[in-house]
Design a protein around this motif. Sequence first.
Motif, PDB file in Angstrom:
ATOM      1  N   LEU A   1       0.858  -1.187   0.000  1.00  0.00           N
ATOM      2  CA  LEU A   1       0.000   0.000   0.000  1.00  0.00           C
ATOM      3  C   LEU A   1       0.893   1.236   0.000  1.00  0.00           C
ATOM      4  O   LEU A   1       1.335   1.704   1.057  1.00  0.00           O
ATOM      5  CB  LEU A   1      -0.920   0.007   1.222  1.00  0.00           C
ATOM      6  N   PRO A   2       1.154   1.812  -1.182  1.00  0.00           N
ATOM      7  CA  PRO A   2       2.013   2.995  -1.242  1.00  0.00           C
ATOM      8  C   PRO A   2       1.314   4.206  -0.635  1.00  0.00           C
ATOM      9  O   PRO A   2       0.093   4.238  -0.485  1.00  0.00           O
ATOM     10  CB  PRO A   2       2.230   3.184  -2.750  1.00  0.00           C
ATOM     11  N   THR A   3       2.097   5.205  -0.284  1.00  0.00           N
ATOM     12  CA  THR A   3       1.533   6.431   0.283  1.00  0.00           C
ATOM     13  C   THR A   3       0.934   7.294  -0.838  1.00  0.00           C
ATOM     14  O   THR A   3       1.309   7.146  -2.010  1.00  0.00           O
ATOM     15  CB  THR A   3       2.626   7.228   1.010  1.00  0.00           C
ATOM     16  N   PRO A   4       0.007   8.185  -0.496  1.00  0.00           N
ATOM     17  CA  PRO A   4      -0.578   9.060  -1.516  1.00  0.00           C
ATOM     18  C   PRO A   4       0.455   9.857  -2.304  1.00  0.00           C
ATOM     19  O   PRO A   4       0.304  10.050  -3.515  1.00  0.00           O
ATOM     20  CB  PRO A   4      -1.499   9.978  -0.702  1.00  0.00           C
ATOM     21  N   ASP A   5       1.513  10.345  -1.627  1.00  0.00           N
ATOM     22  CA  ASP A   5       2.497  11.142  -2.363  1.00  0.00           C
ATOM     23  C   ASP A   5       3.297  10.278  -3.330  1.00  0.00           C
ATOM     24  O   ASP A   5       3.693  10.743  -4.402  1.00  0.00           O
ATOM     25  CB  ASP A   5       3.430  11.877  -1.393  1.00  0.00           C
ATOM     26  N   GLN A   6       3.544   8.992  -2.972  1.00  0.00           N
ATOM     27  CA  GLN A   6       4.220   8.089  -3.908  1.00  0.00           C
ATOM     28  C   GLN A   6       3.381   7.907  -5.176  1.00  0.00           C
ATOM     29  O   GLN A   6       3.919   7.921  -6.297  1.00  0.00           O
ATOM     30  CB  GLN A   6       4.447   6.720  -3.251  1.00  0.00           C
ATOM     31  N   VAL A   7       2.086   7.725  -4.986  1.00  0.00           N
ATOM     32  CA  VAL A   7       1.197   7.537  -6.131  1.00  0.00           C
ATOM     33  C   VAL A   7       1.132   8.818  -6.965  1.00  0.00           C
ATOM     34  O   VAL A   7       1.157   8.776  -8.200  1.00  0.00           O
ATOM     35  CB  VAL A   7      -0.217   7.133  -5.662  1.00  0.00           C
ATOM     36  N   LEU A   8       1.081   9.973  -6.313  1.00  0.00           N
ATOM     37  CA  LEU A   8       1.030  11.243  -7.037  1.00  0.00           C
ATOM     38  C   LEU A   8       2.296  11.460  -7.857  1.00  0.00           C
ATOM     39  O   LEU A   8       2.233  11.876  -9.020  1.00  0.00           O
ATOM     40  CB  LEU A   8       0.837  12.391  -6.045  1.00  0.00           C
ATOM     41  N   VAL A   9       3.460  11.182  -7.259  1.00  0.00           N
ATOM     42  CA  VAL A   9       4.728  11.326  -7.987  1.00  0.00           C
ATOM     43  C   VAL A   9       4.764  10.378  -9.183  1.00  0.00           C
ATOM     44  O   VAL A   9       5.167  10.753 -10.284  1.00  0.00           O
ATOM     45  CB  VAL A   9       5.921  11.055  -7.036  1.00  0.00           C
ATOM     46  N   GLN A  10       4.307   9.142  -8.979  1.00  0.00           N
ATOM     47  CA  GLN A  10       4.288   8.166 -10.069  1.00  0.00           C
ATOM     48  C   GLN A  10       3.314   8.589 -11.167  1.00  0.00           C
ATOM     49  O   GLN A  10       3.599   8.413 -12.361  1.00  0.00           O
ATOM     50  CB  GLN A  10       3.891   6.797  -9.530  1.00  0.00           C
ATOM     51  N   LEU A  11       2.175   9.173 -10.768  1.00  0.00           N
ATOM     52  CA  LEU A  11       1.210   9.642 -11.754  1.00  0.00           C
ATOM     53  C   LEU A  11       1.814  10.747 -12.615  1.00  0.00           C
ATOM     54  O   LEU A  11       1.672  10.730 -13.850  1.00  0.00           O
ATOM     55  CB  LEU A  11      -0.045  10.156 -11.040  1.00  0.00           C
ATOM     56  N   MET A  12       2.480  11.720 -11.993  1.00  0.00           N
ATOM     57  CA  MET A  12       3.109  12.796 -12.747  1.00  0.00           C
ATOM     58  C   MET A  12       4.195  12.245 -13.682  1.00  0.00           C
ATOM     59  O   MET A  12       4.340  12.704 -14.824  1.00  0.00           O
ATOM     60  CB  MET A  12       3.726  13.821 -11.785  1.00  0.00           C
ATOM     61  N   LYS A  13       4.919  11.260 -13.187  1.00  0.00           N
ATOM     62  CA  LYS A  13       5.969  10.645 -14.008  1.00  0.00           C
ATOM     63  C   LYS A  13       5.376   9.959 -15.230  1.00  0.00           C
ATOM     64  O   LYS A  13       5.883  10.100 -16.352  1.00  0.00           O
ATOM     65  CB  LYS A  13       6.758   9.646 -13.156  1.00  0.00           C
ATOM     66  N   GLN A  14       4.298   9.219 -15.023  1.00  0.00           N
ATOM     67  CA  GLN A  14       3.689   8.486 -16.125  1.00  0.00           C
ATOM     68  C   GLN A  14       3.035   9.428 -17.137  1.00  0.00           C
ATOM     69  O   GLN A  14       3.088   9.186 -18.347  1.00  0.00           O
ATOM     70  CB  GLN A  14       2.649   7.492 -15.591  1.00  0.00           C
ATOM     71  N   LEU A  15       2.432  10.512 -16.640  1.00  0.00           N
ATOM     72  CA  LEU A  15       1.799  11.458 -17.552  1.00  0.00           C
ATOM     73  C   LEU A  15       2.819  12.189 -18.417  1.00  0.00           C
ATOM     74  O   LEU A  15       2.471  12.746 -19.455  1.00  0.00           O
ATOM     75  CB  LEU A  15       0.962  12.472 -16.764  1.00  0.00           C
TER      76      LEU A  15
END
Length: 267
Positions: free
Chosen positions: A49-63
């Motif tokens: 279960l990653p943290t919200p900021d990990q998911v946000l950083v990954q989302l920005m990276k993927q976009l």
Amino acid sequence: MKKRRVRLFQIRGELDQTWYTAGVAGIFLLLLLGWSLMSYGQWVERTFLPTPDQVLVQLMKQLGSSDFWNHIGISVYRVGMGFLLACILGIPLGILAGTFRFAESIVVPPTEFIRYMPATAFVPLIMVWAGIGEGAKILVIFVGCFFQLVLMVADNARAVSNDLLQVSYTMGAKRWQVIERVLIPALLPDLMNTLRLIIGWAWTYLVVAELVAANSGLGFAIMKAQRFLNTDLIFVGIIVIGLLGLITDRVFAYCHKRFFPWLEGRA
């Protein structure tokens, strides 16, 4: 305060936009709070279960990645084609089944039977019949939508007032004129709501469709991330699919409001 409380819990009562917005924001904040407590508090291992900021950083990276946009594009194409094919075949059949008893006896019983079979159960047969190309992936989404669509459109057609049809006959309309100029226009508002539900189901079948020997698409990206325990990327894929589904839902809601404004008061 008493009047406001009564309004909040009144059956089918009107609700101020402020309270509605507060409810929407509140539930999302509550979910985010629960997620944060479990991840930052390490109640659940961050590998799972990653943290919200990990998911946000990954989302920005993927976009910022062209490969991820290619996954989005091919997934939108598959969902769109599967949904469109279901509409092309399912809407006319549904209208016929909801209009003529003879057509209902032919269409509805087998459709009722097949709709309880999960689309995932058809994947092996689809691979045998259609191979492992794009057609197979589109066909999975089609199967997941078609049978539900036929039955729901038939219900939409049956919901049109029989008195309205009889008045049309009284005024001299022929059978196909009644269908074309009275029945179909009368069922369009409910049909729009039906399509809005079906496009949601199309998005839910996307990951299943992309299990069919896929090497692209959001479902493929999620399954690839699962093999390497990249849970932050899994979250990104799920969130993006949810956002795309929400966008299509809002498009249908806008079209319903735009094309049938006289129904907004009733809704």
